[in-house]
Design a protein around this motif. Structure first.
Motif, PDB file in Angstrom:
ATOM      1  N   SER A 175      62.772 -45.525  46.000  1.00 25.32           N
ATOM      2  CA  SER A 175      64.052 -44.796  46.013  1.00 25.32           C
ATOM      3  C   SER A 175      65.180 -45.801  46.182  1.00 25.32           C
ATOM      4  O   SER A 175      65.605 -46.102  47.308  1.00 25.32           O
ATOM      5  N   GLY A 178      71.171 -44.095  43.200  1.00 24.06           N
ATOM      6  CA  GLY A 178      71.964 -42.907  43.506  1.00 24.06           C
ATOM      7  C   GLY A 178      72.763 -42.527  42.273  1.00 24.06           C
ATOM      8  O   GLY A 178      72.583 -43.103  41.204  1.00 24.06           O
ATOM      9  N   ASP A 276      76.248 -43.319  51.364  1.00 24.43           N
ATOM     10  CA  ASP A 276      74.801 -43.368  51.130  1.00 24.43           C
ATOM     11  C   ASP A 276      74.560 -43.854  49.712  1.00 24.43           C
ATOM     12  O   ASP A 276      74.644 -43.074  48.758  1.00 24.43           O
ATOM     13  N   GLU A 278      72.033 -44.416  48.018  1.00 26.25           N
ATOM     14  CA  GLU A 278      70.947 -43.769  47.292  1.00 26.25           C
ATOM     15  C   GLU A 278      71.138 -42.256  47.196  1.00 26.25           C
ATOM     16  O   GLU A 278      70.228 -41.526  46.796  1.00 26.25           O
ATOM     17  N   GLY A 279      72.327 -41.775  47.543  1.00 24.03           N
ATOM     18  CA  GLY A 279      72.600 -40.345  47.515  1.00 24.03           C
ATOM     19  C   GLY A 279      73.110 -39.874  46.167  1.00 24.03           C
ATOM     20  O   GLY A 279      73.473 -40.659  45.296  1.00 24.03           O
ATOM     21  N   HIS A 280      73.127 -38.532  45.987  1.00 24.18           N
ATOM     22  CA  HIS A 280      73.705 -37.925  44.796  1.00 24.18           C
ATOM     23  C   HIS A 280      75.034 -37.292  45.196  1.00 24.18           C
ATOM     24  O   HIS A 280      75.077 -36.352  46.008  1.00 24.18           O
ATOM     25  N   TYR A 281      76.109 -37.801  44.636  1.00 28.00           N
ATOM     26  CA  TYR A 281      77.450 -37.284  44.908  1.00 28.00           C
ATOM     27  C   TYR A 281      77.929 -36.547  43.663  1.00 28.00           C
ATOM     28  O   TYR A 281      78.296 -37.160  42.656  1.00 28.00           O
ATOM     29  N   ARG A 296      81.404 -30.885  47.587  1.00 23.56           N
ATOM     30  CA  ARG A 296      80.275 -31.756  47.248  1.00 23.56           C
ATOM     31  C   ARG A 296      79.120 -30.878  46.805  1.00 23.56           C
ATOM     32  O   ARG A 296      78.531 -30.136  47.591  1.00 23.56           O
ATOM     33  N   SER A 298      75.534 -30.341  44.081  1.00 17.60           N
ATOM     34  CA  SER A 298      74.226 -30.950  43.926  1.00 17.60           C
ATOM     35  C   SER A 298      73.793 -30.907  42.470  1.00 17.60           C
ATOM     36  O   SER A 298      74.463 -30.328  41.634  1.00 17.60           O
TER      37      SER A 298
END
Length: 298
Positions: A175, A178, A276, A278-281, A296, A298
């Motif tokens: 992982s 992002g 983050d 590795e996050g999805h924004y 925000r 998804s």
């Protein structure tokens, strides 16, 4: 080109090391120590074995692993006299395009860090925008040598994970990526807004920004691909700029909208922070010619 995990499992040890020898900077011994443990069922298992090889190595070898990393924006980096992976990683962070003032600041920080810790400053630059990078640099100067060595080793592991994920495909990938994505909903029409120009910029300072991506929304009101994807999203403050005025200029006459010129809303900016990598924004725009909102998603 990426190599499959299945091919690596079957390859001669010399080929295995040739493919993975640069995952840890100037440390092919990590791949050499891992080759005999094949086969690996997942990329995660392969990386865990490489990490254990580092953790189990003698202290002098682990120290050398840190010492062999190049300084960020240092003289060797600016002259291109560093490993190809490091050249690409520093360039991605804009460290090959520094002003004289910025270069001098990096030089001072590098010197202060080496004076205190006897090592180059190591940071996984793909996870940081320039502002975040400098803030991390300055904050870590206050750490103790023991704390900083642990932090530096953790950053080496982050760098290696991203390199390995780019090299090897197969089950159980790491992982390390992002994304930033968006879509536009036109609530006057009650449907997605197509043809809206979108620009994503990163804020470096009050007077310096960098354009990250440009796109136009499709029939679903989305961009054809995320604005950032396939890599970590650098920690930074970003702004999405939507050419909303042009959209309503284009469709207004057909809808019977009597819109003023200049429009009340022309280019709509949405500023947000990424903490983050590795996050999805997902940052959508819900708009009329007179109002907008975001959240925000998804």
């Amino acid at each position: 080109m990426p190599t499959t995990l299945a091919d690596l499992n079957e390859a001669p040890a010399t080929e295995f090391v040739a493919v993975l020898g640069a995952v840890f900077e100037h440390a092919p011994w990590v791949a050499e120590a891992t080759a005999a443990q094949r086969p690996f069922g997942t990329v995660e298992a392969l990386f865990a074995a490489m990490r254990r090889a580092v953790e189990g190595a003698p202290d002098a070898r682990r120290q050398a692993l840190l010492a062999n990393h190049p300084e960020l924006a240092g003289r060797a980096a600016r002259s291109g006299d560093i490993a190809p992976n490091s050249i690409a990683e520093q360039a991605a962070a804009g460290l090959d395009r520094l002003s004289e003032t910025e270069a001098a600041r990096f030089a001072a920080l590098n010197a202060a860090y080496r004076d205190k810790f006897g090592l180059p400053f190591i940071l996984c630059v793909k996870r940081h925008g320039r502002t975040s990078l400098l803030a991390s640099f300055e904050a870590r100067l206050a750490a103790s040598p023991e704390e900083e060595r642990r932090t530096a080793e953790a950053e080496v592991v982050r760098i290696a994970a991203i390199r390995l994920n780019a090299l090897v495909t197969g089950a159980g990938p790491l992982s390390t990526t992002g994304r930033i994505s968006t879509h536009v909903l036109d609530t006057v029409q009650g449907k997605p807004a197509a043809g809206v120009a979108v620009t994503l910029v990163e804020f470096i300072s009050d007077t310096d920004i960098a354009v990250v991506a440009r796109a136009v929304t499709n029939a679903d009101g989305r961009t054809d691909a995320p604005l950032i994807h396939g890599r970590p999203v650098p920690r930074a403050t970003y702004e999405l700029r939507f050419a909303l005025g042009d959209h309503f200029r284009r469709i207004g006459p057909a809808l019977g909208l009597d819109l003023p010129e200049p429009p009340f809303l022309d280019v709509v900016p949405l500023r947000f922070g990424v903490g983050d990598p590795e996050g999805h924004y997902h940052v959508p725009l819900v708009a009329t010619p007179w109002s907008y909102q975001t959240y925000r998603g998804s």
